[in-house]
Every structure is written in C-alpha cells, then in structure tokens.
Design an enzyme around this catalytic site. Sequence first.
Site, mmCIF file in Angstrom:
data_model
loop_
_atom_site.group_PDB
_atom_site.id
_atom_site.type_symbol
_atom_site.label_atom_id
_atom_site.label_comp_id
_atom_site.label_asym_id
_atom_site.label_seq_id
_atom_site.Cartn_x
_atom_site.Cartn_y
_atom_site.Cartn_z
ATOM 1 N NE ARG A 108 -12.152 -1.604 6.157
ATOM 2 C CZ ARG A 108 -11.487 -0.460 6.324
ATOM 3 N NH1 ARG A 108 -11.812 0.620 5.618
ATOM 4 N NH2 ARG A 108 -10.513 -0.382 7.198
ATOM 5 N N PRO A 109 -15.928 -1.164 9.659
ATOM 6 C CG PRO A 109 -15.187 -2.038 11.698
ATOM 7 C CD PRO A 109 -15.730 -2.445 10.363
ATOM 8 C CB SER A 110 -13.649 4.335 10.020
ATOM 9 O OG SER A 110 -12.491 5.129 10.134
ATOM 10 C CB ALA A 131 -8.050 1.334 -5.864
ATOM 11 C CG ASN A 132 -4.167 3.913 -2.000
ATOM 12 O OD1 ASN A 132 -3.201 3.302 -2.445
ATOM 13 N ND2 ASN A 132 -4.529 3.826 -0.720
ATOM 14 C CG ASP A 185 4.721 10.021 1.572
ATOM 15 O OD1 ASP A 185 3.809 9.902 0.730
ATOM 16 O OD2 ASP A 185 4.845 9.229 2.528
ATOM 17 C CB SER A 187 1.279 10.407 3.236
ATOM 18 O OG SER A 187 1.080 9.710 2.037
#
Length: 563
Positions: free
Chosen positions: A527-529, A396-397, A293, A72
């Site tokens: 939040r945890p990754s 948002a990405n 991609d 990607s």
Amino acid sequence: MAANQEREQRRRLLDVASRFPLPSGCRFSYGTAGFRADGATMAPAVCRAGILAALRSVKLAGAAVGIVITASHNPVGDNGVKIADPDGGMMAQHWEPFADALANAPDPDALLQLVLQFAKDEGISLGGHHTAQVLLGRDTRPTGEYLLDAALQGINAIVGAHAIDMGILTTPQLHWMVRSKNKGIKASESDYFTQLIDSFSRHMLELVPKDKGGDELAKKLIVDGANGIGGVKLEQIKAELSGIDINVRNSGKEGEGILNHMCGADFVQKERVTPHGFSPEDVGVRCASLDGDADRLVYFRMSSASDNKVDLVDGDKILSLFALFIREQLDIINNNGSQVNKSMPARLGIVQTAYANGASTQFLKNHGLEVVFTPTGVKYLHKKALEYDIGIYFEANGHGTIVFSEDFLSQLQSLSNELSSDAANGSAQYRAAMRLMAASQLINQAVGDALSGLLLVEAILQYKGWSFQNWCELYSDLPSRQLKVKVIDRSSIVTTEAETKVSQPSSLQELIDKETANCAHGRCFVRPSGTEDVVRVYAEASTQVEADSLARSVAHHVEHHLG
C-alpha cells in the site's frame, strides 16, 4: 453578516494570519494524526487549526468541538494538533482538504479569501446567531504552552467563538470531554476520573466471581508511562483503584526520563524489548506500556533476566480478550437456561486492518465472530465499528476501543431493570447484563484510551481468572516482516479491498499472488504511504525466514514497476 460584523471578521482573520506567517519551505498535511511536525515550526498550523475548529463548531450549530495539542508517540521535539468532532471522534474527513488549504495559505489575503469562500460553500454564517465553542487540551511537551496560545488566537479570530482551556490532558480525555459535553453530561477531568474509578472498582470488580480474581501476583501491574501525560494521570488515581496494585515507571516526573525515548507503547511494540527503567527483578510480572499521549496500550512480560526481550501482547490480543468477554456475556444473556430467559439479539462486529496478524483473524473467526476489514487508519475503523450493536476495533499498535450503539444500551438498561425487580436479581443473566453496562461505562467510546483500556483488561483478566500466560496462549502470531520501498510517485499504486489488493499497476497483484502461493500460510499486501513517497510491504508466513523472503521478493517487484 452585518457590515460592521463583516469588517470585524475580516480584520481579525487578516490580523491573526499576519501574526503567524507560514514558515518558508513548510508544507502541512492533515491526516489521521492531524498536523504534526517539529514543534518549533507548528505555531502557524496550530493557529489555523484554531480557526478551523471554530468554523467547524459554527457549522454544527455551536456544538462543542475539541483541539488537542500533541505529537503522541513522536519524539519530544515534535508537536502536533488535531480536531475532535462533537461525537468525540475525529474531524469529518471531507473537511481535511480545507484543513490542508488553510494551513498552507501563503499570506493573510489568501487565508481570508479561502475562509470566506469555504464559509459560503458550506453555508456557514460568520458572525451569525450561532456561536462556537472549542475545548482545548495539551500534553506535557515543552512547546505545548506556546502552541496553546496560537490555537487560542486562531479560535478568537472567528467572531463569537469561545475557547475553553481544559488543561494538560491525555488525548482521550479531551475526546471524552467533547463527547460528554455534547451529550449533556458532566465533562470535567474529575468526572472522567470518577467514571473510570466507579466503573472499574465499584461495578466491574464487584461482578468478578468469588472463586476468581487470582493471587497477589495477579493483581500486581507495572505500567510504563512513556514519561508522558498518561503516567502523570495514572499516578493521580491509582490509590483509588481497588483490587489492583499499580507501580508506574517512566511516570513523567522531572528527571525520570525523556518523553517516548526508549520507552512507551510504540517502542515496546516495534522493538519487542523492555523499556528504560525496568530491571531483572521485574521478570514474570505483568507489565503494560502507554504511549506519550495515552491513546495506545500494549502489554508485555520480561521473559528472562539474561536479556531484555519481552513476551508481547499487542492490540490484536487485547481485541481478542475484549471480544471473548463481550461474546461470553451476550451468550449468557441469550442462552441462559433459567426461568427468566429474555433474549436480546445483538450484532457484534470485529473490525481490523490488513496489518492485523493473520493468526488473530483466524482465531476470531474460529470462535464464530464476524470480522471485517477497513483501510488503515482509526477514522475508517471507528466508522465501521459504529455499524454494529457492539463494534470492537484495535490496531496492532494498541489503539482501539469498543463502541456500543445507543439502541443496544437502551435495551440492555431495560433488561437490567426487568431482571433486577424480581427473583432473577443476582442471576447469571442479570450479572452478565450488568457487566456489559459496566464495560460500556469504563471504556472510552470516543477514541482509543490507554487508561480505560488498561482497566478493562485488568477487570476481564480477574473475571476470567487468567494469568498473563493464559492470555499469551490464545494463539501464536504468524511471523511477519514490514519493508518500505522508496518510489518516485506513490500514487501510481492503487489498492482495493481494504488495501489488500493492487488494482494498478494491473500486473503487480498477479506477481504478489504468485510469490505468496510459494509460502505456507503466506499473505502479502502493498500500500502507498499516506505521508511519504514510499510503498509499504507487509508479509506473513509460517516461518520468519519465509516471511522475510516473501517481503523482499515483493519489494523487488514494486521497485521494478515503480522504481
């Protein structure tokens, strides 16, 4: 399984596992992006993904599944692999633990036992009457061809599996092909292009009011192709797209640039500067950027010739544009004052994550739209969107799409047929129904697709007669800041309410609430990754100074609790 078939199946699995031994020190984890790492280390994981995809197809009575080899928006040296389920969506989440175990099986015997046990647990009849079919696609990365061969060998390790190489594709094309094949409709690349071109040029644009459509500048679009496969594909079809003048930069041509380097949707959205290949001559022109991609899309405009800053339209504003358009067509159908007024109730749902800018959420709610939240990750967003007659989701990405239920489309087709057969043909109600039909054909309902999304944006802007400035002015984003806090054990943080609240450690949420209360329009969550030992902190406030301060204060509390 007959004795001979069982021996053959065991032989194939042992053979392929010995050909692709696990590199020392490597550990693969299957997430939203599938498996992803340095391309040179990916062959064992890709081979095992081939085994996984074939087993998935056997489990689903021979339905086609897909494999796409891509990393990607990652740098050109990386590569990855992910699996598409028969509906064109992502592989069912409950298979992910097996994917991890399979990719990390330490030796051929361990891999064989793992497959045999999983097949038994899942009721998968190896060597039985169900064959498997797997469609493969890859992007333009230099390691792609080598990894494609690894995937083919993995697929062929399952007795009765059949692999179909669909060629060099965007990720969304492969997902679309899998979905189409299982729906019994034509699924080649030319069929994909025909659907895009017809839906855009011969249906959507024909339904633009004659007094709309804008001037020549409004029809000019510069597209940053990230030097990836999306630019290549857009070059192939742009001449056939009427009503729009597309100029592709970073198109993927030899020597033009490096994949995702200083260009692409991820770069533009995060850095908020112009990609490589743009100049002061482009000031004021509407621009779009795809990722490597072509499953992400953002828009931008160079605001000044004196610097490289851009006015950004991210996934939140693309979602807002789509939502307003869909809502308007439904209102025309259901509130039309003509003699032929056949209402068609439909539940329209907008799906976001906590990372959506608070201004976008408020804008949508102010327009009476139903907004719901899910944890971060396309698999959660897509699943929630499927609960509605029409579900729209975007991150948002720039990754997102619109999904229409089969029941809604059936009702819409019936309404269109009724209205087309009498004096209502050409009425506002009929035209609104046709616009929704065209939109459902144009958008890729399997997955976020930058090419189909771009064409739907362009059609809606022409339909509304909007300039880029009109679109920008829908609302103003609240200033925000994201930080990462390194921790020893990210699993110590447990979240609820779509990752917006901390339940463990119990005192941390109180501290976040206290800090947030000190800011105007303050909002903050942690939040945890999903991939590294960090906790992500997101903060919003009415000014950038306040957002930065809020993020730092909350990051300090996280460090104190978990550092």
